[in-house]
Design a protein around this motif. Structure first.
Motif, PDB file in Angstrom:
ATOM      1  N   THR A  44      -4.884  -3.634   0.585  1.00 53.15           N
ATOM      2  CA  THR A  44      -6.125  -4.050  -0.076  1.00 53.15           C
ATOM      3  C   THR A  44      -7.091  -2.875  -0.219  1.00 53.15           C
ATOM      4  O   THR A  44      -7.734  -2.703  -1.265  1.00 53.15           O
ATOM      5  CB  THR A  44      -6.802  -5.174   0.737  1.00 53.15           C
ATOM      6  N   LEU A  45      -7.179  -2.053   0.816  1.00 55.57           N
ATOM      7  CA  LEU A  45      -8.119  -0.931   0.831  1.00 55.57           C
ATOM      8  C   LEU A  45      -7.842   0.068  -0.284  1.00 55.57           C
ATOM      9  O   LEU A  45      -8.768   0.543  -0.948  1.00 55.57           O
ATOM     10  CB  LEU A  45      -8.065  -0.231   2.192  1.00 55.57           C
ATOM     11  N   VAL A  46      -6.573   0.386  -0.507  1.00 53.25           N
ATOM     12  CA  VAL A  46      -6.251   1.425  -1.490  1.00 53.25           C
ATOM     13  C   VAL A  46      -6.552   0.987  -2.926  1.00 53.25           C
ATOM     14  O   VAL A  46      -6.604   1.821  -3.833  1.00 53.25           O
ATOM     15  CB  VAL A  46      -4.771   1.853  -1.384  1.00 53.25           C
ATOM     16  N   GLN A  47      -6.759  -0.303  -3.129  1.00 48.31           N
ATOM     17  CA  GLN A  47      -7.067  -0.767  -4.477  1.00 48.31           C
ATOM     18  C   GLN A  47      -8.497  -0.443  -4.903  1.00 48.31           C
ATOM     19  O   GLN A  47      -8.827  -0.534  -6.082  1.00 48.31           O
ATOM     20  CB  GLN A  47      -6.819  -2.272  -4.578  1.00 48.31           C
ATOM     21  N   SER A  48      -9.335  -0.056  -3.945  1.00 48.21           N
ATOM     22  CA  SER A  48     -10.724   0.273  -4.283  1.00 48.21           C
ATOM     23  C   SER A  48     -11.179   1.618  -3.750  1.00 48.21           C
ATOM     24  O   SER A  48     -12.210   2.149  -4.187  1.00 48.21           O
ATOM     25  CB  SER A  48     -11.662  -0.817  -3.743  1.00 48.21           C
ATOM     26  N   SER A  49     -10.430   2.213  -2.827  1.00 52.44           N
ATOM     27  CA  SER A  49     -10.908   3.408  -2.120  1.00 52.44           C
ATOM     28  C   SER A  49     -10.849   4.688  -2.942  1.00 52.44           C
ATOM     29  O   SER A  49     -11.266   5.743  -2.467  1.00 52.44           O
ATOM     30  CB  SER A  49     -10.103   3.606  -0.823  1.00 52.44           C
ATOM     31  N   GLY A  50     -10.365   4.624  -4.168  1.00 52.27           N
ATOM     32  CA  GLY A  50     -10.322   5.827  -5.002  1.00 52.27           C
ATOM     33  C   GLY A  50     -11.615   6.104  -5.739  1.00 52.27           C
ATOM     34  O   GLY A  50     -11.674   7.011  -6.587  1.00 52.27           O
ATOM     35  N   TYR A 227     -19.917   1.479  -7.971  1.00 54.38           N
ATOM     36  CA  TYR A 227     -20.643   0.663  -6.995  1.00 54.38           C
ATOM     37  C   TYR A 227     -19.827  -0.536  -6.529  1.00 54.38           C
ATOM     38  O   TYR A 227     -19.859  -0.910  -5.343  1.00 54.38           O
ATOM     39  CB  TYR A 227     -21.980   0.210  -7.578  1.00 54.38           C
ATOM     40  N   GLN A 228     -19.079  -1.148  -7.449  1.00 60.86           N
ATOM     41  CA  GLN A 228     -18.222  -2.261  -7.053  1.00 60.86           C
ATOM     42  C   GLN A 228     -17.160  -1.812  -6.067  1.00 60.86           C
ATOM     43  O   GLN A 228     -16.914  -2.464  -5.040  1.00 60.86           O
ATOM     44  CB  GLN A 228     -17.566  -2.870  -8.292  1.00 60.86           C
ATOM     45  N   SER A 229     -16.521  -0.676  -6.365  1.00 64.06           N
ATOM     46  CA  SER A 229     -15.472  -0.159  -5.484  1.00 64.06           C
ATOM     47  C   SER A 229     -16.036   0.298  -4.150  1.00 64.06           C
ATOM     48  O   SER A 229     -15.380   0.157  -3.112  1.00 64.06           O
ATOM     49  CB  SER A 229     -14.736   1.002  -6.169  1.00 64.06           C
ATOM     50  N   PHE A 230     -17.249   0.855  -4.164  1.00 62.89           N
ATOM     51  CA  PHE A 230     -17.889   1.278  -2.913  1.00 62.89           C
ATOM     52  C   PHE A 230     -18.104   0.081  -1.988  1.00 62.89           C
ATOM     53  O   PHE A 230     -17.788   0.133  -0.796  1.00 62.89           O
ATOM     54  CB  PHE A 230     -19.226   1.963  -3.216  1.00 62.89           C
ATOM     55  N   VAL A 231     -18.639  -1.003  -2.533  1.00 61.81           N
ATOM     56  CA  VAL A 231     -18.858  -2.217  -1.734  1.00 61.81           C
ATOM     57  C   VAL A 231     -17.527  -2.770  -1.237  1.00 61.81           C
ATOM     58  O   VAL A 231     -17.389  -3.143  -0.061  1.00 61.81           O
ATOM     59  CB  VAL A 231     -19.605  -3.272  -2.562  1.00 61.81           C
ATOM     60  N   ALA A 232     -16.532  -2.820  -2.126  1.00 59.25           N
ATOM     61  CA  ALA A 232     -15.225  -3.357  -1.744  1.00 59.25           C
ATOM     62  C   ALA A 232     -14.577  -2.506  -0.659  1.00 59.25           C
ATOM     63  O   ALA A 232     -13.966  -3.037   0.277  1.00 59.25           O
ATOM     64  CB  ALA A 232     -14.314  -3.431  -2.970  1.00 59.25           C
ATOM     65  N   THR A 233     -14.724  -1.183  -0.751  1.00 63.00           N
ATOM     66  CA  THR A 233     -14.142  -0.293   0.253  1.00 63.00           C
ATOM     67  C   THR A 233     -14.798  -0.488   1.612  1.00 63.00           C
ATOM     68  O   THR A 233     -14.116  -0.534   2.649  1.00 63.00           O
ATOM     69  CB  THR A 233     -14.280   1.174  -0.190  1.00 63.00           C
ATOM     70  N   SER A 262       4.856  11.666   2.894  1.00 66.32           N
ATOM     71  CA  SER A 262       5.122  10.751   1.778  1.00 66.32           C
ATOM     72  C   SER A 262       4.280   9.491   1.893  1.00 66.32           C
ATOM     73  O   SER A 262       3.823   8.937   0.890  1.00 66.32           O
ATOM     74  CB  SER A 262       6.615  10.389   1.748  1.00 66.32           C
ATOM     75  N   TYR A 263       4.062   9.028   3.130  1.00 69.31           N
ATOM     76  CA  TYR A 263       3.231   7.839   3.376  1.00 69.31           C
ATOM     77  C   TYR A 263       1.805   8.075   2.873  1.00 69.31           C
ATOM     78  O   TYR A 263       1.242   7.238   2.141  1.00 69.31           O
ATOM     79  CB  TYR A 263       3.223   7.530   4.867  1.00 69.31           C
ATOM     80  N   VAL A 264       1.238   9.227   3.242  1.00 74.54           N
ATOM     81  CA  VAL A 264      -0.129   9.543   2.833  1.00 74.54           C
ATOM     82  C   VAL A 264      -0.226   9.711   1.324  1.00 74.54           C
ATOM     83  O   VAL A 264      -1.149   9.194   0.670  1.00 74.54           O
ATOM     84  CB  VAL A 264      -0.622  10.816   3.547  1.00 74.54           C
ATOM     85  N   MET A 265       0.738  10.426   0.737  1.00 67.69           N
ATOM     86  CA  MET A 265       0.698  10.667  -0.701  1.00 67.69           C
ATOM     87  C   MET A 265       0.906   9.373  -1.482  1.00 67.69           C
ATOM     88  O   MET A 265       0.322   9.191  -2.564  1.00 67.69           O
ATOM     89  CB  MET A 265       1.778  11.690  -1.080  1.00 67.69           C
ATOM     90  N   THR A 266       1.720   8.466  -0.958  1.00 67.57           N
ATOM     91  CA  THR A 266       1.929   7.179  -1.627  1.00 67.57           C
ATOM     92  C   THR A 266       0.630   6.399  -1.693  1.00 67.57           C
ATOM     93  O   THR A 266       0.248   5.888  -2.759  1.00 67.57           O
ATOM     94  CB  THR A 266       2.990   6.348  -0.884  1.00 67.57           C
ATOM     95  N   LEU A 267      -0.078   6.321  -0.574  1.00 69.39           N
ATOM     96  CA  LEU A 267      -1.349   5.605  -0.549  1.00 69.39           C
ATOM     97  C   LEU A 267      -2.384   6.289  -1.441  1.00 69.39           C
ATOM     98  O   LEU A 267      -3.173   5.623  -2.122  1.00 69.39           O
ATOM     99  CB  LEU A 267      -1.872   5.505   0.876  1.00 69.39           C
ATOM    100  N   LEU A 268      -2.376   7.627  -1.440  1.00 64.23           N
ATOM    101  CA  LEU A 268      -3.326   8.381  -2.262  1.00 64.23           C
ATOM    102  C   LEU A 268      -3.137   8.085  -3.744  1.00 64.23           C
ATOM    103  O   LEU A 268      -4.095   7.790  -4.473  1.00 64.23           O
ATOM    104  CB  LEU A 268      -3.170   9.878  -1.997  1.00 64.23           C
ATOM    105  N   VAL A 272      -5.435   6.284  -6.699  1.00 61.60           N
ATOM    106  CA  VAL A 272      -5.743   6.905  -7.992  1.00 61.60           C
ATOM    107  C   VAL A 272      -5.328   5.991  -9.139  1.00 61.60           C
ATOM    108  O   VAL A 272      -6.076   5.793 -10.115  1.00 61.60           O
ATOM    109  CB  VAL A 272      -5.036   8.268  -8.113  1.00 61.60           C
ATOM    110  N   SER A 273      -4.138   5.416  -9.032  1.00 57.14           N
ATOM    111  CA  SER A 273      -3.613   4.551 -10.099  1.00 57.14           C
ATOM    112  C   SER A 273      -4.495   3.329 -10.311  1.00 57.14           C
ATOM    113  O   SER A 273      -4.752   2.921 -11.448  1.00 57.14           O
ATOM    114  CB  SER A 273      -2.186   4.117  -9.764  1.00 57.14           C
ATOM    115  N   TRP A 274      -4.980   2.736  -9.205  1.00 61.44           N
ATOM    116  CA  TRP A 274      -5.831   1.548  -9.343  1.00 61.44           C
ATOM    117  C   TRP A 274      -7.178   1.894  -9.963  1.00 61.44           C
ATOM    118  O   TRP A 274      -7.767   1.086 -10.688  1.00 61.44           O
ATOM    119  CB  TRP A 274      -6.028   0.857  -7.997  1.00 61.44           C
ATOM    120  N   GLN A 275      -7.691   3.097  -9.711  1.00 62.04           N
ATOM    121  CA  GLN A 275      -8.944   3.495 -10.347  1.00 62.04           C
ATOM    122  C   GLN A 275      -8.768   3.682 -11.842  1.00 62.04           C
ATOM    123  O   GLN A 275      -9.611   3.281 -12.638  1.00 62.04           O
ATOM    124  CB  GLN A 275      -9.485   4.778  -9.713  1.00 62.04           C
TER     125      GLN A 275
END
Length: 354
Positions: A44-50, A227-233, A262-268, A272-275
């Motif tokens: 859930t976090l990676v969908q907004s943390s970018g 701002y939406q992503s900041f609140v969601a993060t 690879s784990y870190v880069m996958t999440l990264l 990016v993709s969700w942003q």
């Protein structure tokens, strides 16, 4: 600047962002789960943390900066720039809007994560296809969307395309039997998530229509996303610690089949993709409508399996091809309605001149 291009250039750019971003995020999300990822709050976090990626763009596309670059330093220009600062009441309204959208996004993403965890892939995908039906309902009731035969045909065809793809998906990891408690939880989580996502899209469109958010520019798209992503993060970070999942993340990273890097880069790259996806989605809501944005998102569903054939060596069958053809047919049906509207508008303008 993006808004200097004509609408028929801007819209394809947003479409590319949405399709490419959603396809990449979906494929990387599958890779995350297949290689040992199991954290629902992290998914859930990676969908907004970018959202920090938007900061340089916000400075570059700032209206004040653009006015200084395009105008002169006379008094009229300075007065125009000064008036662009919002009042206190405007700031309060925007703050509530961004917090509301951010919390809805957090809840929606978390519900989708639970739905994917508890449901078989086919059932989950089929329920996600209800997004389009919910969007049609909210567009009609909130945004006064007119439903002509081509638009209605487009909604039906794209929903059928997603449903056909879901029904014929093999369940490789069905954790729970149908109708047990976990299945019911996953079912309602996905349905509620689809409804909440569609409602949020319609409310974003309404905010642009009522000028609660100053629309019409690429900066407006970036601002609402930031701002939406900041609140969601922030909400997701609280969730990660409150749920106790943060204690398992280190072991999850160490046990990731492709290694910690690879784990870190996958999440990264998921972030990016969700942003990129979000920029395309909100851009289409601003330029066209929430219904059109969700039509494009649904169009992506049959596109992803095509990429999966080459990346994950999935099987290509006739159902996938039929699903893709139905999706393209539905998309062209919607475009045809816009062609009719444009032609009608031109005839009306000519008659008015005469």
């Amino acid at each position: 600047m993006l808004e200097t291009f004509k609408w028929w250039i801007r819209i394809p750019i947003y479409v590319i962002f949405l399709i490419a971003g959603q396809a990449a995020a979906t494929l990387l999300g599958r890779f995350y789960y297949c290689e040992g990822g199991n954290s629902k709050w992290m998914a859930t976090l990676v969908q907004s943390s970018g959202f920090p990626l938007l900061i340089p763009l916000l400075f570059y596309f700032s209206p004040t900066k653009c006015d200084h670059n395009n105008g002169t330093n006379d008094n009229s220009t300075n007065n125009t720039i000064t008036k662009k600062y919002p009042t206190k009441s405007k700031v309060s309204t925007l703050t509530l809007i961004y917090i509301g959208f951010g919390l809805i996004a957090t809840g929606t993403n978390l519900l989708y994560s639970y739905g994917l965890f508890y449901l078989p892939v086919s059932t989950y995908s089929l329920l996600c296809a209800t997004q389009l039906a919910f969007t049609a309902l909210f567009s009609y009731s909130i945004n006064s969307q007119k439903f002509t035969p081509p638009i209605f045909n487009s909604v039906i065809l794209l929903t059928a395309s997603a449903a056909l793809l879901a029904i014929n998906t093999e369940d490789v990891d069905w954790r729970h039997k149908p109708y047990d408690n976990y299945f019911i939880i996953g079912f309602f989580c996905t349905i509620f998530a689809s409804a909440a996502f569609s409602f949020c899209l319609s409310m974003v469109q309404l905010s642009f229509e009522k000028q609660l958010i100053k629309g019409g520019t690429f900066y407006a798209v970036l601002e609402i996303l930031f701002y939406q992503s900041f609140v969601a993060t922030c909400a997701c970070v609280v969730g990660v610690f409150a749920s106790g999942e943060w204690t398992t993340l280190n072991n999850e990273m160490k046990n990731f089949k492709q290694g910690s890097f690879s784990y870190v880069m996958t999440l990264l790259w998921i972030a990016v993709s969700w942003q990129v996806t979000s920029v395309g989605m909100v851009g289409l809501v601003m330029e066209v409508s929430s219904l059109f944005a969700n039509l494009i998102a649904t169009l992506t569903l049959p596109v992803v399996p095509i990429f999966a054939v080459f990346i994950f060596h999935d099987k290509m069958d006739g159902d996938m091809i039929v699903s893709l053809l139905l999706a393209v047919w539905g998309f062209l049906s919607y475009i045809y309605q816009h062609y009719l509207d444009d032609r009608k508008a031109k005839v009306h303008n000519v008659e008015g001149v005469c």
